[in-house]
Design an enzyme around this catalytic site. Sequence first.
Site, short mmCIF file in Angstrom:
data_model
loop_
_atom_site.label_atom_id
_atom_site.label_comp_id
_atom_site.label_asym_id
_atom_site.label_seq_id
_atom_site.Cartn_x
_atom_site.Cartn_y
_atom_site.Cartn_z
CB ALA A 29 -0.83 0.09 1.35
N GLY A 32 1.85 1.45 -3.40
CA GLY A 32 0.77 1.79 -4.27
C GLY A 32 0.09 3.17 -4.16
CG ASP A 33 -0.36 6.86 -1.02
OD1 ASP A 33 -1.26 7.45 -1.11
OD2 ASP A 33 0.58 7.60 -0.49
CB ALA A 34 4.17 6.38 -4.20
CD GLU A 37 -0.63 12.35 -4.54
OE1 GLU A 37 -0.59 13.77 -4.93
OE2 GLU A 37 -1.32 11.90 -3.91
#
Length: 145
Positions: A29, A32-34, A37
């Site tokens: 995660a 995945g967040d980066a 974004e």
Amino acid sequence: MNGLFDLNRAWFPYEPSKPAHLLPPIVLAYAGDAIYEVAVRQYLISLPNLRPQHLHRSATGLVSARAQSNILAYLDPVLTEDEKDVVRRGRNAKSGSIPKNADVLEYRHATAFECMIGYLYYTGQQARIQELIHSSIEYMMHRPK
């Protein structure tokens, strides 16, 4: 999915310390967040309105826990069984803290979405990432408010 990291398909030449299926969901995660974004920012920069305040407000509407929770619900019917398994792992992962502007369920679903994106990245499935993120952004930008 073979779970092997392909340096030729990665953005950067830094191999993870373990195969993707052995990485903790919170770590997936985190990546995945980066990735999500960057995709959202690239999408917003492709639009004509480039004022920083507008970019920030628009990005927040796409990357918030609420938005990602809605996206995950939208994508559910098209996810593969492997992707659904990764989503379950991400949703059930213990992160330690919940941001004050998100409820627990939204936050867990957002973490699950980010976990899936991280997993797809580390298993070399860039085309699938592009497909899912494109579909997600289109859904969020054109959904009834």
